[in-house]
Design an enzyme around this catalytic site. Sequence first.
Site, PDB file in Angstrom:
ATOM      1  N   ILE A  18       0.826  -1.200   0.000  1.00  0.00           N
ATOM      2  CA  ILE A  18       0.000   0.000   0.000  1.00  0.00           C
ATOM      3  C   ILE A  18       0.871   1.265   0.000  1.00  0.00           C
ATOM      4  O   ILE A  18       0.600   2.223  -0.727  1.00  0.00           O
ATOM      5  CB  ILE A  18      -0.938  -0.032   1.234  1.00  0.00           C
ATOM      6  CG1 ILE A  18      -1.962  -1.170   1.081  1.00  0.00           C
ATOM      7  CG2 ILE A  18      -1.640   1.302   1.432  1.00  0.00           C
ATOM      8  CD1 ILE A  18      -2.756  -1.477   2.350  1.00  0.00           C
ATOM      9  N   ASN A 146     -13.841  -3.618  13.689  1.00  0.00           N
ATOM     10  CA  ASN A 146     -14.406  -4.967  13.799  1.00  0.00           C
ATOM     11  C   ASN A 146     -13.801  -5.729  14.982  1.00  0.00           C
ATOM     12  O   ASN A 146     -12.689  -5.446  15.402  1.00  0.00           O
ATOM     13  CB  ASN A 146     -14.138  -5.759  12.512  1.00  0.00           C
ATOM     14  CG  ASN A 146     -14.887  -5.162  11.346  1.00  0.00           C
ATOM     15  OD1 ASN A 146     -15.819  -4.396  11.539  1.00  0.00           O
ATOM     16  ND2 ASN A 146     -14.480  -5.508  10.131  1.00  0.00           N
ATOM     17  N   TYR A 154      -3.414  -6.210  17.436  1.00  0.00           N
ATOM     18  CA  TYR A 154      -3.502  -5.450  16.175  1.00  0.00           C
ATOM     19  C   TYR A 154      -4.779  -4.615  16.126  1.00  0.00           C
ATOM     20  O   TYR A 154      -4.743  -3.414  15.842  1.00  0.00           O
ATOM     21  CB  TYR A 154      -3.455  -6.422  14.993  1.00  0.00           C
ATOM     22  CG  TYR A 154      -3.500  -5.769  13.622  1.00  0.00           C
ATOM     23  CD1 TYR A 154      -2.369  -5.150  13.097  1.00  0.00           C
ATOM     24  CD2 TYR A 154      -4.654  -5.799  12.848  1.00  0.00           C
ATOM     25  CE1 TYR A 154      -2.399  -4.559  11.839  1.00  0.00           C
ATOM     26  CE2 TYR A 154      -4.694  -5.212  11.586  1.00  0.00           C
ATOM     27  CZ  TYR A 154      -3.567  -4.597  11.082  1.00  0.00           C
ATOM     28  OH  TYR A 154      -3.606  -4.012   9.830  1.00  0.00           O
ATOM     29  N   LYS A 158      -5.113  -0.491  16.161  1.00  0.00           N
ATOM     30  CA  LYS A 158      -5.689   0.257  15.026  1.00  0.00           C
ATOM     31  C   LYS A 158      -6.893   1.085  15.482  1.00  0.00           C
ATOM     32  O   LYS A 158      -7.158   2.160  14.937  1.00  0.00           O
ATOM     33  CB  LYS A 158      -6.067  -0.698  13.893  1.00  0.00           C
ATOM     34  CG  LYS A 158      -4.861  -1.321  13.176  1.00  0.00           C
ATOM     35  CD  LYS A 158      -3.992  -0.299  12.450  1.00  0.00           C
ATOM     36  CE  LYS A 158      -2.988  -0.960  11.505  1.00  0.00           C
ATOM     37  NZ  LYS A 158      -2.163   0.012  10.750  1.00  0.00           N
ATOM     38  N   ILE A 187      -6.471  -6.097   1.217  1.00  0.00           N
ATOM     39  CA  ILE A 187      -5.764  -5.621   0.021  1.00  0.00           C
ATOM     40  C   ILE A 187      -4.733  -6.666  -0.376  1.00  0.00           C
ATOM     41  O   ILE A 187      -3.946  -7.116   0.475  1.00  0.00           O
ATOM     42  CB  ILE A 187      -5.037  -4.279   0.305  1.00  0.00           C
ATOM     43  CG1 ILE A 187      -6.000  -3.242   0.918  1.00  0.00           C
ATOM     44  CG2 ILE A 187      -4.380  -3.746  -0.963  1.00  0.00           C
ATOM     45  CD1 ILE A 187      -7.162  -2.858   0.066  1.00  0.00           C
ATOM     46  N   THR A 189      -1.726  -7.466  -1.032  1.00  0.00           N
ATOM     47  CA  THR A 189      -0.300  -7.136  -0.988  1.00  0.00           C
ATOM     48  C   THR A 189       0.460  -8.441  -0.763  1.00  0.00           C
ATOM     49  O   THR A 189      -0.147  -9.482  -0.483  1.00  0.00           O
ATOM     50  CB  THR A 189      -0.010  -6.177   0.182  1.00  0.00           C
ATOM     51  OG1 THR A 189      -0.422  -6.816   1.396  1.00  0.00           O
ATOM     52  CG2 THR A 189      -0.761  -4.869   0.035  1.00  0.00           C
TER      53      THR A 189
END
Length: 247
Positions: A18, A146, A154, A158, A187, A189
Amino acid sequence: LLNLDADVAIVTGAAAGIGRAIAMTLAEAGAAVVVTDLKPEGAIEVADAIVAKGGRAIGIECNVTDEAHLARAVEQAVSQFGKLTILVNNAGGGGPKPFDMPMKDFRWAYELNVFALFRLMQLAAPHMEQAGGGAILNISSMSGENKNQRMASYGSSKAAVNHLTRNAAFDLGPKNIRVNAIAPGAIKTDALQSVLTPEIEAAMLKHTPLGRLGRPSDIANAALFLCSPAAAWISGQVLTVSGGGVQ
Ligand code: NAD
């Protein structure tokens, strides 16, 4: 309104994924970009790719958990390109961890995702104020909203990024500095591809109305908007970019 000819940007974690796409996109829009990454050779490769396309960039080593590296990145923006007006805090990670993880793993998620990001905002803000204003973009995650198994470190770090973004918008708004975040969905990646099985991908697509996983360019295009004058009256927002997916 999407022209960044007058801007100088720092992008962290920009050698891959990203961050790389954001650095390339901001440069295509005209910004001079300080491409930074833990891996200096990767940062230099991206900067060279920008310059080969006629853009302005330098690539430097920057481990975001090292305060001296953060200070050097800011110093390089100002000394090489004369100012700093855009900061993209993209470097982050930590990934899923079991609930009984060692405390060092829990702390690491905050060191990488929260403390480093906050310190770089602190270091960048005075230079943005001096330039007449600026835009900060923090790359968060849908995990910040979520709830799920193995996401204690994590996900909560965030979530801290999201609320830090909203609070920093109040502190920095009077200096004409906007602060926003993007919460990407899944995404494709290298990091994601390495753990993606056809079963996991199918499960993700079930919750994605637009029927495909994200591309780094999907995040980079949103980043361009939020860093540009087109978003001049947008601050303190967390934009979910996920193909409509909520999970
Ligand atoms: P990636 O692994 O593809 O690339 C990360 C880059 O950051 C690499 O070049 C790596 O060398 C660099 N990096 C790692 N640790 C660093 C450090 N301490 N200092 C500086 N650079 C460092 O990752 P990505 O998927 O592009 O993720 C970028 C951001 O997007 C992260 O904040 C991540 O949490 C977030 N995100 C990603 C996804 C996804 O599906 N890929 C989803 C939601 C959020």
